[in-house]
Design a protein around this motif. Structure first.
Motif, PDB file in Angstrom:
ATOM      1  N   ASP A 141       6.078 -72.321 -29.946  1.00  0.00           N
ATOM      2  CA  ASP A 141       7.047 -71.449 -29.132  1.00  0.00           C
ATOM      3  C   ASP A 141       6.431 -70.029 -28.732  1.00  0.00           C
ATOM      4  N   GLN A 142       6.161 -69.310 -29.861  1.00  0.00           N
ATOM      5  CA  GLN A 142       6.109 -67.987 -29.867  1.00  0.00           C
ATOM      6  C   GLN A 142       4.603 -67.615 -29.014  1.00  0.00           C
ATOM      7  N   ILE A 143       3.514 -68.586 -29.173  1.00  0.00           N
ATOM      8  CA  ILE A 143       2.457 -68.424 -28.529  1.00  0.00           C
ATOM      9  C   ILE A 143       2.722 -68.932 -26.859  1.00  0.00           C
ATOM     10  N   ALA A 144       3.539 -69.777 -26.600  1.00  0.00           N
ATOM     11  CA  ALA A 144       3.875 -70.094 -25.324  1.00  0.00           C
ATOM     12  C   ALA A 144       4.668 -68.898 -24.720  1.00  0.00           C
ATOM     13  N   THR A 145       5.578 -68.032 -25.382  1.00  0.00           N
ATOM     14  CA  THR A 145       6.465 -67.214 -24.905  1.00  0.00           C
ATOM     15  C   THR A 145       5.249 -65.916 -24.366  1.00  0.00           C
ATOM     16  N   LEU A 146       4.430 -65.805 -25.537  1.00  0.00           N
ATOM     17  CA  LEU A 146       3.405 -64.614 -25.294  1.00  0.00           C
ATOM     18  C   LEU A 146       2.525 -64.859 -23.919  1.00  0.00           C
ATOM     19  N   SER A 147       2.161 -66.362 -24.033  1.00  0.00           N
ATOM     20  CA  SER A 147       1.266 -66.430 -22.849  1.00  0.00           C
ATOM     21  C   SER A 147       2.035 -66.289 -21.347  1.00  0.00           C
ATOM     22  N   LYS A 148       3.181 -66.460 -21.396  1.00  0.00           N
ATOM     23  CA  LYS A 148       4.254 -66.286 -20.262  1.00  0.00           C
ATOM     24  C   LYS A 148       4.006 -65.054 -19.855  1.00  0.00           C
ATOM     25  N   ASN A 149       4.285 -64.243 -20.962  1.00  0.00           N
ATOM     26  CA  ASN A 149       4.348 -62.684 -20.640  1.00  0.00           C
ATOM     27  C   ASN A 149       3.259 -62.243 -20.112  1.00  0.00           C
TER      28      ASN A 149
END
Length: 617
Positions: free
Chosen positions: A170-178
């Motif tokens: 989740d954290q990586i997915a959020t960072l990728s989206k940002n």
């Protein structure tokens, strides 16, 4: 018994022993019979010795067999013991291997743990770097520090590529989206800065910032760069599209020079004010020129299409069409010279000159291609007026003396017109229009051959005279001209094939026209022979009027023969002096001999009846 009557006991040993022969040898004489008893004892003694020896041998052999059996059994026991020892060694080896595996299992687990720990530390370090770079990038983006943004953006994109396989976290997915959102924000921000700067005409004040913003677009990738270049081209050509709309007077073909002048000013504006903004390898000026050519080509296609479809009003002016096309070709040449030598110099260093294709050749002039049939029709009409004029002209100017190499001036004028027209058409089109032009050429070559050359060597009615025979000079002129046209026609075909597209070369064929000119040359040669035939006709008439049946004696040669030879030699010498090519002189002589032979036979037949003296004469 070692010896009996002098015979050794070894005589009993051979395998082919014959007792009769042995007895005859022992008792070879009657006096030896006294020793029979002695011989018998000796034999029994020898037999006894042999029995003893056999018994000893059997005894020793029996002992030897027992020893062999014992040794075999001993060997078997030793082998069984050896196999047992080998099995023991193998079991100990397996036990040793198992022990070593158990001893190194912990080491392998430690190695795997170390590797996983290293990967985890690297990933965490990259994640930390990515998070830090992301925060810094957002701050630099807000401050519009685009040079630092470009460098940091490249690092963020490279770091983000390492976490593609971790997006399930989740954290990586959020960072990728940002990061993706920030890239889109940067793209929109840079585009907005360009739009505002160009709208407010603040380019000199913000040129440095825009140049750094281009570095950001480079980092964002090809799509971002293409979007900015497309926007720039559309913005710069917006005024052009408004001023030179195809349905307005400014957009008509009459004002084509204004279009090209406008774009040349546009290129100067780019060089002076905008070139410093965009990186050279973007080739924005070339993209701008391509966009201008596409828009202009579409406008011309629309204008020309409306001109052809329009029922009322003047039709498409051929001179205007050619003028516009020539200006277009010149403009394309200017663009070609500028961009091939400048913007492509860096990327074409590994490409040979033969492999470089023109960038702007036919970029705009392609629109004129379908309508060049109008120009071809104009050439057709012009040629149709030239043929009758050539027919009315004298074969040579009155003030010019005849020479054996002379040709009819209209032939050189016609082919000169062909050369100019071909060169002009090759500039305009190397496709279907050139095929159409070649057919027009063929059409009027046929007419020139029939209506000019053949016309002047044909016997034709003139006033009250039944027919008019052309002069020898006229026939020679036609012969020279036919030969010139034959050679030039072949050269013309090769010239057209060298200019036309490869796929259309097979459609170019002027061979039938060349053959027609060669046929006229042959007719001209026969016309020269006809001159001799007319010249000696009185001699044949005299021959026919002679009373060959009344001749009683044979005399010198007949009077008509000497006159005929004189006329043939004189006239032939005059004609041969006018023929400058050996092939036609030879053809003339061959035709003349054939004609004289046929005429002689025909006249001999008409002289019947002929007496014997007349036949000898």
């Amino acid at each position: 018994m070692t010896q009996v009557n002098g015979i050794a006991s070894s005589s009993l040993d051979p395998a082919a022993y014959d007792p009769i022969d042995h007895l005859n040898a022992i008792f070879s004489h009657p006096s030896t019979l006294s020793s029979v008893a002695k011989a018998s004892r000796a034999l029994r003694s020898y037999q006894h010795d042999l029995d003893n020896e056999i018994t000893d041998v059997l005894s020793r052999q029996s002992i030897s067999d027992v020893d062999s059996i014992q040794r075999i059994q001993s060997a078997k026991l030793e082998l069984a013991d050896l196999f047992q020892k080998i099995e023991g060694v193998r079991e100990r080896a397996l036990q040793t291997e198992q022990a070593i595996t158990e001893m190194t299992a912990d080491i392998k687990r430690l190695d795997n743990t170390k590797r996983n720990l290293t990967l985890s530390m690297t990933a965490l370090k990259r994640l930390q770097m990515l998070t830090t770079a992301y925060e810094q990038l957002r701050g630099l983006s807000n401050a519009r520090q685009y040079r630092e943004c470009a460098q940091l953006l490249q690092a963020v994109i490279q770091l983000m590529a390492h976490f593609k396989s971790y997006r399930s976290i989740d954290q990586i997915a959020t960072l990728s989206k940002n990061v993706a959102d920030l890239q889109r924000e940067l793209l929109e921000q840079v585009c907005e800065d360009f739009e505002v700067t160009f709208a407010k005409n603040e380019i000199p004040q913000r040129r440095g910032m825009l140049a750094e913003a281009c570095l950001v677009m480079d980092a964002l990738g090809d799509n971002a760069r293409s979007r900015l270049i497309t926007w720039y081209c559309n913005t710069q050509l917006r005024e052009y599209r408004q001023v030179f709309r195809g349905n307005d007077e400014a957009g008509s073909l009459d004002n084509i020079s204004r279009r090209y002048s406008w774009f040349k000013r546009m290129l100067k504006t780019y060089d002076d004010h905008h070139a410093a903004i965009f990186p050279v390898y973007w080739r924005v000026n070339e993209m701008l020129a391509n966009a201008f050519c596409e828009a202009t080509r579409d406008d011309f296609k629309s204008i020309l299409s409306r001109s052809i479809r329009r029922a009322d009003g003047p039709s498409l002016d051929v001179n205007l069409l050619l003028s516009c096309l020539q200006e277009t070709l010149d403009f394309e040449h200017v663009l070609e010279r500028r961009f091939v030598t400048n913007s492509r110099a860096s990327i074409d260093t590994m490409i040979s000159n033969d492999e470089k294709l023109p960038l702007f050749s036919h970029a705009i002039s392609e629109a004129f291609e379908p309508y060049l049939s109008v120009w071809v029709e104009a050439q057709d009409r012009q040629l149709s007026t030239m043929i009758p004029k050539y027919r009315q002209q004298p074969l040579r100017p009155p003030d010019e003396e005849f020479s054996p190499q002379m040709v009819i001036p209209s032939s050189t004028e016609l082919f000169h017109f062909y050369r100019l027209t071909l060169a002009q058409c090759a500039k305009l089109s190397t496709g279907g229009r050139l095929v159409e032009l070649s057919k027009v050429f063929a059409k009027y070559l046929d007419q020139y051959a029939q209506q000019i050359l053949l016309y002047h060597i044909s016997e034709r009615a003139s006033g009250h005279t039944p027919s008019k025979t052309p002069s020898t000079e006229d026939v020679v002129l036609v012969l020279n001209t036919a030969d010139y046209c034959y050679n030039t026609c072949t050269q013309l075909e090769e010239k057209i094939k060298s200019r036309i597209d490869e796929t259309l070369k097979s459609t170019i064929d002027l061979q039938s026209q060349a053959d027609a000119f060669m046929g006229i040359a042959s007719a001209a040669v026969r016309g020269l022979v006809r001159k001799i035939e007319i010249e000696i006709e009185p001699c044949w008439k005299e021959m026919r009027n002679t009373g060959w049946s009344k001749l009683e004696s044979v005399g010198d040669q007949s009077s008509y023969v000497a006159e005929m030879l004189r006329r043939i030699k004189t006239r032939t010498a005059e004609i041969l002096a006018m023929l400058h090519k050996q092939q036609y002189a030879r053809a003339f002589c061959d035709n003349l001999v054939e004609s004289l032979a046929n005429a002689y036979i025909a006249n001999v037949v008409q002289c019947r009846p002929i007496s014997e003296a007349g036949a000898e004469q």
